[in-house]
Design a protein around this motif. Structure first.
Motif, PDB file in Angstrom:
ATOM      1  N   ARG A   1       0.794  -1.221   0.052  1.00  0.00           N
ATOM      2  CA  ARG A   1       0.099   0.363  -0.487  1.00  0.00           C
ATOM      3  C   ARG A   1       1.158   1.570  -0.126  1.00  0.00           C
ATOM      4  O   ARG A   1       1.871   1.580   0.988  1.00  0.00           O
ATOM      5  N   SER A   2       0.028   2.533  -0.860  1.00  0.00           N
ATOM      6  CA  SER A   2       1.065   3.720  -0.571  1.00  0.00           C
ATOM      7  C   SER A   2       0.856   4.381   0.433  1.00  0.00           C
ATOM      8  O   SER A   2      -0.006   4.885   1.475  1.00  0.00           O
ATOM      9  N   LEU A   3       2.004   4.407   1.122  1.00  0.00           N
ATOM     10  CA  LEU A   3       2.113   5.440   2.906  1.00  0.00           C
ATOM     11  C   LEU A   3       1.509   6.893   1.985  1.00  0.00           C
ATOM     12  O   LEU A   3       1.172   7.529   3.175  1.00  0.00           O
ATOM     13  N   ALA A   4       1.964   7.489   1.209  1.00  0.00           N
ATOM     14  CA  ALA A   4       0.370   8.249   1.029  1.00  0.00           C
ATOM     15  C   ALA A   4      -1.126   8.434   1.296  1.00  0.00           C
ATOM     16  O   ALA A   4      -1.253   9.135   1.070  1.00  0.00           O
ATOM     17  N   ASP A   5      -1.308   7.459   1.351  1.00  0.00           N
ATOM     18  CA  ASP A   5      -2.957   6.887   1.804  1.00  0.00           C
ATOM     19  C   ASP A   5      -3.636   7.120   3.149  1.00  0.00           C
ATOM     20  O   ASP A   5      -4.736   7.277   3.322  1.00  0.00           O
ATOM     21  N   GLY A   6      -2.167   7.074   3.781  1.00  0.00           N
ATOM     22  CA  GLY A   6      -2.862   7.648   5.538  1.00  0.00           C
ATOM     23  C   GLY A   6      -2.827   9.118   5.807  1.00  0.00           C
ATOM     24  O   GLY A   6      -1.966  10.095   4.992  1.00  0.00           O
TER      25      GLY A   6
ATOM     26  N   ALA B   1      -4.104   0.098  10.182  1.00  0.00           N
ATOM     27  CA  ALA B   1      -3.948   1.392   9.666  1.00  0.00           C
ATOM     28  C   ALA B   1      -2.955   1.294   9.527  1.00  0.00           C
ATOM     29  O   ALA B   1      -2.160   2.029  10.133  1.00  0.00           O
ATOM     30  N   LEU B   2      -3.174   2.606   8.186  1.00  0.00           N
ATOM     31  CA  LEU B   2      -1.589   4.129   7.866  1.00  0.00           C
ATOM     32  C   LEU B   2      -2.122   5.081   8.640  1.00  0.00           C
ATOM     33  O   LEU B   2      -3.568   5.837   8.425  1.00  0.00           O
ATOM     34  N   PHE B   3      -1.121   5.487   9.173  1.00  0.00           N
ATOM     35  CA  PHE B   3      -1.539   7.255   9.620  1.00  0.00           C
ATOM     36  C   PHE B   3      -0.308   8.060   9.191  1.00  0.00           C
ATOM     37  O   PHE B   3       0.923   7.431   9.631  1.00  0.00           O
ATOM     38  N   SER B   4      -0.765   9.293   8.901  1.00  0.00           N
ATOM     39  CA  SER B   4       0.712  10.058   8.090  1.00  0.00           C
ATOM     40  C   SER B   4       0.500  11.536   8.695  1.00  0.00           C
ATOM     41  O   SER B   4      -1.125  12.277   8.371  1.00  0.00           O
ATOM     42  N   HIS B   5       1.571  12.127   8.829  1.00  0.00           N
ATOM     43  CA  HIS B   5       1.618  13.837   8.679  1.00  0.00           C
ATOM     44  C   HIS B   5       2.465  14.453   8.057  1.00  0.00           C
ATOM     45  O   HIS B   5       3.487  14.009   8.102  1.00  0.00           O
ATOM     46  N   GLN B   6       2.515  15.336   7.556  1.00  0.00           N
ATOM     47  CA  GLN B   6       3.115  16.522   7.014  1.00  0.00           C
ATOM     48  C   GLN B   6       4.360  17.201   8.083  1.00  0.00           C
ATOM     49  O   GLN B   6       3.979  17.651   8.567  1.00  0.00           O
TER      50      GLN B   6
END
Length: 611
Positions: free
Chosen positions: A447-452, A562-567
């Motif tokens: 899966r793409s990390l950008a999807d989080g 799940a994936l969670f992501s922050h800029q």
């Protein structure tokens, strides 16, 4: 008596209550305790487990070569007190007899055993000594030298000097530097001398061996004339076509050994005499027919036992083979056949395949025994699937093993399973690969990390600056309601996204409770001590290999499904030898420099957690 009541709004002062007492429940919990104590001149490491209920006798266990504590987890059902002594004295093994020919080791161990027997109010008749191989020799040695009646010895050595000599580090530790011949002879005489001089033949001695063990003729038979003089000597011969190695005798005879230990530790001494358990007899025609029929069944075995995933490799290992044995033919002259193996990933009726190497694996004949013995010597597989995983499209894949035998025209594909749950994660070039497996099957998710997205997580970037060619980045990142109480609670990644490609680096969880707790909301009693990320070495992420350009930077947490992501910010890399600079919160002032380097970087940290 008139009842009293304190209104919650007007609580009673805690100082007026009695001091907190010990909860007696803690004293009744049976848990092993490891201790290191000095007895005589030696520090002795041992594990003591108190009795469960009214089972007050004492079992003393000596370990075999390569075993920390004897019999591993097999003694979990023993209800009495258990004292397991590690054979480690001054950093080396001793056979529990002598370390570098210093025989005071045995006196120190005996002091420990006697102290526990006295503490428990037990006579020597209520103590059982047990061990396997080296530990079996120790059980006999201590029983005879120090007057214990109950001895259980599986596959012991008689000539402990000769056995130690040249046996890896055992010989040097026991016999001393150079392992001189006179020391070998001295130790070889220890057990024969004790047996010859012992006049108390009222003992319960249980000796376990097998004619399939090479040590039966080399060691065990020399015990028998002397041991047969004891009033309750029992010889248990374990036989099976599956016995190939010395250590397998104890494993095969474990049920009998445990039944003896259970009885002895309850005060009952079985009188079996000389008995045989199992048989070496094999109906060869029936075995050949059964294994040939098994070979023709539409089945194969495929078990994933290891997975090493990083951003540079995907090493997978396990067992994969066609069960049974091919029938011998006049053309082949034997029943051997060469198997080739592949791993197959299937999604949407499409398959991606990687070749696997056939590798030997020891003792598969024990793990997968079915009615008759067959070796499965080349039943293992190994492969590096990194290139395949890199090339896969995003999605969820079912993983299979394919096993082929060209000479038999066999080609079978079966689901890959894992007997122990596996959850391995890694990321590269902006994508995460997750390998999850259990007894039902193995799946791979890409899966793409950008999807989080933020997804309700707590995120606080506490450092974001260049230090030479490294980006120093760390902070708080966790999901309220999901504990972050161990280092494997989540995987963290740092991704730099350029105009054409992404570069992903591993971060690691670090226990920083004092940094995390200020971010925990009121009323949240979760444990989030490991909800803190940093670079693997704590010194920053090396960006020297990245091409010049502008990158957006994100931090991603992979937890559960799940994936969670922050800029985190932006990095402008220029390889022109100009001083590196860092800017936070989108401002151009107060630039922080790290000196003149070959890499120029200007960083802006976003004013919000996500832009």
């Amino acid at each position: 008596m008139e009842s009293s009541h304190v209104h919650p709004a007007n609580p009673q002062a805690a100082e007026t209550l009695p001091q907190t007492s010990e909860n007696y429940r803690n004293a009744t919990i049976r848990r092993p305790e490891v201790r290191i104590e000095k007895w005589g001149k030696w520090e002795i490491e041992y594990e003591f487990t108190p009795a469960s209920g009214d089972h007050g006798n004492l079992l003393v266990v000596f370990s075999s070569v390569g075993s920390k504590y004897g019999f591993g987890k097999a003694l979990s059902g023993v209800q009495c007190n258990v004292l397991r002594i590690r054979d480690r004295f001054d950093g080396g093994t001793s056979y529990y007899v002598c370390r570098d020919m210093d025989f005071s080791v045995s006196d120190a161990v005996e002091e420990l055993i006697s102290a526990y027997a006295e503490k428990l109010g037990l006579s020597r008749d209520a103590v059982v000594l047990a061990g396997s191989s080296k530990g079996g020799s120790a059980a006999i040695f201590y029983g005879l030298k120090y007057g214990y009646r109950n001895i259980v010895a599986s596959t012991p050595q008689y000539f402990i000097g000769s056995y130690s000599h040249g046996h890896g580090v055992l010989g040097a530790y026991v016999l001393g530097e150079g392992e001189p011949r006179e020391n070998v002879d001295t130790l070889d005489a220890v057990l024969p001398t004790l047996l010859a001089e012992d006049e108390d033949h009222d003992r319960n001695i249980y000796l376990v061996s097998s004619t399939r063990d090479y040590q039966y003729e080399q060691e065990v038979v020399h015990f028998l004339p002397a041991l047969r003089k004891y009033s309750n000597f029992n010889l248990v011969m374990v036989e099976s076509p599956t016995l190939v190695k010395h250590a397998e005798v104890t494993r095969q005879g474990l049920s009998a050994i445990l039944s003896i230990i259970y009885a002895l530790t309850e005060g009952a001494a079985p009188r079996w005499g000389e008995v045989r358990i199992g048989s070496n007899d094999v109906d060869e025609p029936a075995a050949a027919t059964y294994l040939a029929n098994l070979r023709t069944r539409d089945t194969a075995l495929a078990v994933l036992t290891g997975a090493d995933l990083t951003h540079r490799q995907a090493g997978l290992t396990g067992h994969a083979f066609i069960p049974g044995a091919a029938a011998a033919t006049e053309e082949s002259g034997n029943a051997g056949s060469r198997e080739t193996k592949q791993l197959v990933l299937v999604r949407d009726r499409k398959a991606w395949i990687v070749d696997a190497e056939t590798v030997p694996v020891d003792q598969l004949y024990l793990k997968y025994f079915d009615t008759y013995f067959t070796a499965y010597r080349d039943g293992g597989f190994a492969c590096d699937a990194w290139e395949l995983f890199e090339s896969l499209p995003q999605g969820v894949y079912d993983v299979f093993a394919r096993v082929m035998s060209e000479s038999e025209a066999i080609d079978r594909r079966v689901p890959l399973v894992a007997y122990e749950s596996i959850d391995r994660r890694s990321a590269s070039h902006g994508f995460e690969v997750v390998l999850k497996g259990d007894q039902q099957g193995v799946r791979l998710i890409k899966r793409s990390l950008a999807d989080g997205g933020p997804g309700g997580t707590v995120f606080s970037l506490q450092r974001f600056l260049m230090d030479g060619q490294k980006l120093r980045v760390y902070g708080v990142f966790y999901l309220p309601g999901r504990n972050a109480d161990h280092r494997n609670h989540a995987s963290y990644y740092l991704t730099l996204q350029g105009p054409d490609t992404a570069h992903t680096f591993d971060l690691k969880p670090l226990r920083m409770t004092e940094k995390v707790n200020p971010h925990v909301g009121p009323g949240d009693f979760g444990s989030y001590g490991y909800g803190f990320f940093t670079s693997p070495d704590g010194k920053g992420v090396d960006l020297s290999a990245l091409p010049a350009g502008t990158y957006t930077v994100r931090v991603t947490m992979s937890a559960g499904g799940a994936l969670f992501s922050h800029q985190a910010g932006r990095v402008d890399l220029r390889q022109d030898g100009v001083t590196s600079s860092a800017y936070a919160n989108g401002t151009r002032g107060d630039a922080k420099t790290s000196g003149r380097r070959s890499l120029r970087a200007r960083l802006w940290r976003s004013s919000e957690s996500d832009s």
